[in-house]
Scaffold this active site. Structure first.
Site, PDB file in Angstrom:
ATOM      1  N   PRO A 131      44.715  49.741  33.883  1.00  0.00           N
ATOM      2  CA  PRO A 131      44.455  51.170  33.655  1.00  0.00           C
ATOM      3  C   PRO A 131      44.839  52.070  34.820  1.00  0.00           C
ATOM      4  CG  PRO A 131      42.400  49.973  34.077  1.00  0.00           C
ATOM      5  CD  PRO A 131      43.485  48.945  33.925  1.00  0.00           C
ATOM      6  N   GLU A 155      45.634  38.129  40.801  1.00  0.00           N
ATOM      7  CA  GLU A 155      46.267  39.194  40.012  1.00  0.00           C
ATOM      8  C   GLU A 155      47.731  39.387  40.446  1.00  0.00           C
ATOM      9  OE1 GLU A 155      44.242  43.043  38.612  1.00  0.00           O
ATOM     10  OE2 GLU A 155      45.436  43.706  40.324  1.00  0.00           O
ATOM     11  N   ASP A 165      37.196  39.213  32.860  1.00  0.00           N
ATOM     12  CA  ASP A 165      36.238  39.503  33.927  1.00  0.00           C
ATOM     13  C   ASP A 165      34.864  39.730  33.316  1.00  0.00           C
ATOM     14  OD1 ASP A 165      38.063  39.314  35.976  1.00  0.00           O
ATOM     15  OD2 ASP A 165      37.759  41.352  36.731  1.00  0.00           O
ATOM     16  N   ILE A 166      33.826  39.472  34.108  1.00  0.00           N
ATOM     17  CA  ILE A 166      32.458  39.607  33.577  1.00  0.00           C
ATOM     18  C   ILE A 166      31.871  41.007  33.828  1.00  0.00           C
ATOM     19  CG2 ILE A 166      31.221  38.825  35.667  1.00  0.00           C
ATOM     20  CD1 ILE A 166      30.264  37.832  32.094  1.00  0.00           C
ATOM     21  N   TYR A 198      27.003  38.636  40.428  1.00  0.00           N
ATOM     22  CA  TYR A 198      27.695  39.007  39.191  1.00  0.00           C
ATOM     23  C   TYR A 198      26.971  38.497  37.945  1.00  0.00           C
ATOM     24  CZ  TYR A 198      31.782  41.050  41.474  1.00  0.00           C
ATOM     25  OH  TYR A 198      32.620  41.861  42.198  1.00  0.00           O
TER      26      TYR A 198
HETATM   27  C1  UD2 Z   1      40.581  43.025  40.312  1.00  0.00           C
HETATM   28  C2  UD2 Z   1      40.867  42.474  38.939  1.00  0.00           C
HETATM   29  C3  UD2 Z   1      40.233  41.088  38.848  1.00  0.00           C
HETATM   30  C4  UD2 Z   1      40.800  40.156  39.900  1.00  0.00           C
HETATM   31  C5  UD2 Z   1      40.608  40.782  41.269  1.00  0.00           C
HETATM   32  C6  UD2 Z   1      41.392  39.987  42.310  1.00  0.00           C
HETATM   33  C7  UD2 Z   1      41.096  44.171  37.144  1.00  0.00           C
HETATM   34  C8  UD2 Z   1      40.470  45.321  36.446  1.00  0.00           C
HETATM   35  N1  UD2 Z   1      40.313  43.454  37.991  1.00  0.00           N
HETATM   36  O1  UD2 Z   1      39.169  43.340  40.219  1.00  0.00           O
HETATM   37  O2  UD2 Z   1      40.459  40.504  37.590  1.00  0.00           O
HETATM   38  O3  UD2 Z   1      42.162  39.909  39.629  1.00  0.00           O
HETATM   39  O4  UD2 Z   1      41.063  42.151  41.322  1.00  0.00           O
HETATM   40  O5  UD2 Z   1      41.385  40.626  43.533  1.00  0.00           O
HETATM   41  O6  UD2 Z   1      42.251  43.873  36.906  1.00  0.00           O
HETATM   42  N2  UD2 Z   1      33.312  37.151  40.572  1.00  0.00           N
HETATM   43  C9  UD2 Z   1      32.028  36.598  40.589  1.00  0.00           C
HETATM   44  N3  UD2 Z   1      31.256  36.764  41.717  1.00  0.00           N
HETATM   45  C10 UD2 Z   1      31.691  37.433  42.805  1.00  0.00           C
HETATM   46  C11 UD2 Z   1      32.979  38.009  42.791  1.00  0.00           C
HETATM   47  C12 UD2 Z   1      33.766  37.862  41.652  1.00  0.00           C
HETATM   48  O7  UD2 Z   1      31.593  35.982  39.621  1.00  0.00           O
HETATM   49  O8  UD2 Z   1      30.923  37.538  43.792  1.00  0.00           O
HETATM   50  C13 UD2 Z   1      34.162  36.953  39.361  1.00  0.00           C
HETATM   51  C14 UD2 Z   1      33.703  37.831  38.198  1.00  0.00           C
HETATM   52  O9  UD2 Z   1      33.970  37.158  36.997  1.00  0.00           O
HETATM   53  C15 UD2 Z   1      34.592  39.063  38.341  1.00  0.00           C
HETATM   54  C16 UD2 Z   1      35.907  38.418  38.812  1.00  0.00           C
HETATM   55  O10 UD2 Z   1      35.509  37.311  39.643  1.00  0.00           O
HETATM   56  O11 UD2 Z   1      34.678  39.728  37.104  1.00  0.00           O
HETATM   57  C17 UD2 Z   1      36.863  39.340  39.584  1.00  0.00           C
HETATM   58  O12 UD2 Z   1      36.221  39.878  40.711  1.00  0.00           O
HETATM   59  P1  UD2 Z   1      36.018  41.463  40.879  1.00  0.00           P
HETATM   60  O13 UD2 Z   1      35.607  42.019  39.567  1.00  0.00           O
HETATM   61  O14 UD2 Z   1      35.139  41.718  42.031  1.00  0.00           O
HETATM   62  O15 UD2 Z   1      37.468  41.912  41.215  1.00  0.00           O
HETATM   63  P2  UD2 Z   1      38.038  43.452  41.237  1.00  0.00           P
HETATM   64  O16 UD2 Z   1      37.029  44.397  40.698  1.00  0.00           O
HETATM   65  O17 UD2 Z   1      38.619  43.749  42.569  1.00  0.00           O
END
Ligand code: UD2
Length: 309
Positions: free
Chosen positions: A189, A258, A166-167, A81
């Site tokens: 969304p 979340e 989130d990043i 990430y």
């Molecule tokens: C959803 C949520 C996210 C989080 C997650 C939990 C939205 C749009 N996104 O996104 O906020 O609640 O579900 O299941 O609401 N990260 C790292 N390295 C990694 C994995 C994660 O740095 O290998 C960090 C990074 O800042 C990332 C955040 O954790 O933005 C959330 O992870 P995600 O973006 O993979 O989660 P996602 O897309 O399922």
């Protein structure tokens, strides 16, 4: 510990925020009759929902300019990430609280990989090393603990509000002081136009984050929330405790932190909601109600970018 929290509370109480307006400022006349009619701009508990057309940027900026604010903003970039950091910071410098003091806190397991990004006046970046974790779920959930500690140990005396983002995201439009409030949630969304029985709440009674049938207001994104330091401290402390109880009972909520955030917002209603303009997804088709996309999840290949399936 008790002593610490008393100090924190005293420092928070020192500030009182009035909405003072500059005497000479010219701006459009607000109307009691004309406004957005295609979306709700207030919740049943009378918290505003922020959409394009519900605020005047010139007026609201001038009000908050007088408050000498600092807005710490936290992001995490572990494992692959780190590739998202450059676009996040560069786009934030163009659109995020422009003209205000922003202090980014970036938590990463690879500080050496953080790119040089030119920061504007009164904008700074602190990079903190954190340990690598093997599961993306643990990375995502561990943020609650880090936010709680950061607020307790460092921010209480230096800031007013905080945002946790989130990043894997990018700013495309203004995100400014219209987003400030005591406790701020962002409408996810995927679900802004869906009935609540389709929301991906945790439904198992074994989890502390359970929403039993028929409960729930909106579905909030885990990718962005914020508010006053005191309120976000209470949120992160509570969610972290609930995550620990779940772990002790060998259950992980369906959408990790979340799910707990959504439960928290059910019981502690946000004082301000941001519409999905403030959390869109690049891969989504446009929606008529979304006049401006301000902040958006970038497309990613989950299998390639995450450390585990
Ligand atoms: C959803 C949520 C996210 C989080 C997650 C939990 C939205 C749009 N996104 O996104 O906020 O609640 O579900 O299941 O609401 N990260 C790292 N390295 C990694 C994995 C994660 O740095 O290998 C960090 C990074 O800042 C990332 C955040 O954790 O933005 C959330 O992870 P995600 O973006 O993979 O989660 P996602 O897309 O399922």
């Amino acid at each position: 510990m008790y002593f610490n929290s008393v100090i924190i509370r005293l420092k928070w109480r020192q500030k009182t925020f009035g909405l003072r307006s500059l005497p000479g400022l010219l701006y459009n006349q607000p109307s009691v009759l004309v406004g957005r009619t295609d979306v709700a701009s207030v919740t049943p508990w009378l918290a505003p929902i922020i959409w394009e057309g519900t605020f005047d940027p010139i007026l609201i900026d001038s009000i908050y300019k007088q408050q000498n604010l600092t807005i710490p903003t936290t992001v995490f970039a572990l494992g692959k990430y780190t590739r998202f950091v450059k676009d996040f910071l560069e786009s934030a410098e163009q659109h995020y609280f422009v003209g205000f003091r922003v202090h980014y806190y970036l938590f990463t397991d690879q500080p050496e990989s953080v790119p040089e990004v030119k920061m504007g006046e009164n904008r700074s970046l602190t990079v903190r090393k954190v340990q690598s974790l093997n599961r993306w779920q643990d990375i995502s959930m561990s943020r609650m603990e880090t936010w709680k500690k950061l607020i307790e140990n460092e921010l209480a005396s230096e800031a007013d509000y905080i945002f946790c983002l989130d990043i894997d995201t990018k700013f495309y439009g203004r995100w400014g002081v219209e987003s400030l409030g005591r406790l701020v949630g962002v409408i996810h969304p995927w679900f802004f136009d869906a009935p609540r029985n389709r929301f991906t709440y945790e439904r198992r009674p074994e989890s502390q984050s359970i929403h039993s049938g028929g409960k729930g207001d909106y579905y909030y994104a885990g990718a962005a929330f914020g508010g006053s330091l005191e309120d976000v401290h209470h949120l992160t402390k509570t969610c972290r405790e609930k995550l620990h109880i779940d772990a002790a009972n060998s259950i992980e909520a369906v959408w990790q932190e979340e799910s707990h955030l959504n439960k928290y917002f059910l019981l502690n209603k946000p004082s301000k909601l941001l519409s999905p303009e403030y959390m869109w997804r690049d891969i989504h088709a446009k929606a008529a109600q979304i006049k401006v996309i301000r902040f958006s999840n970038v497309a990613k290949n989950y299998a390639e970018v995450r450390p585990n399936p």
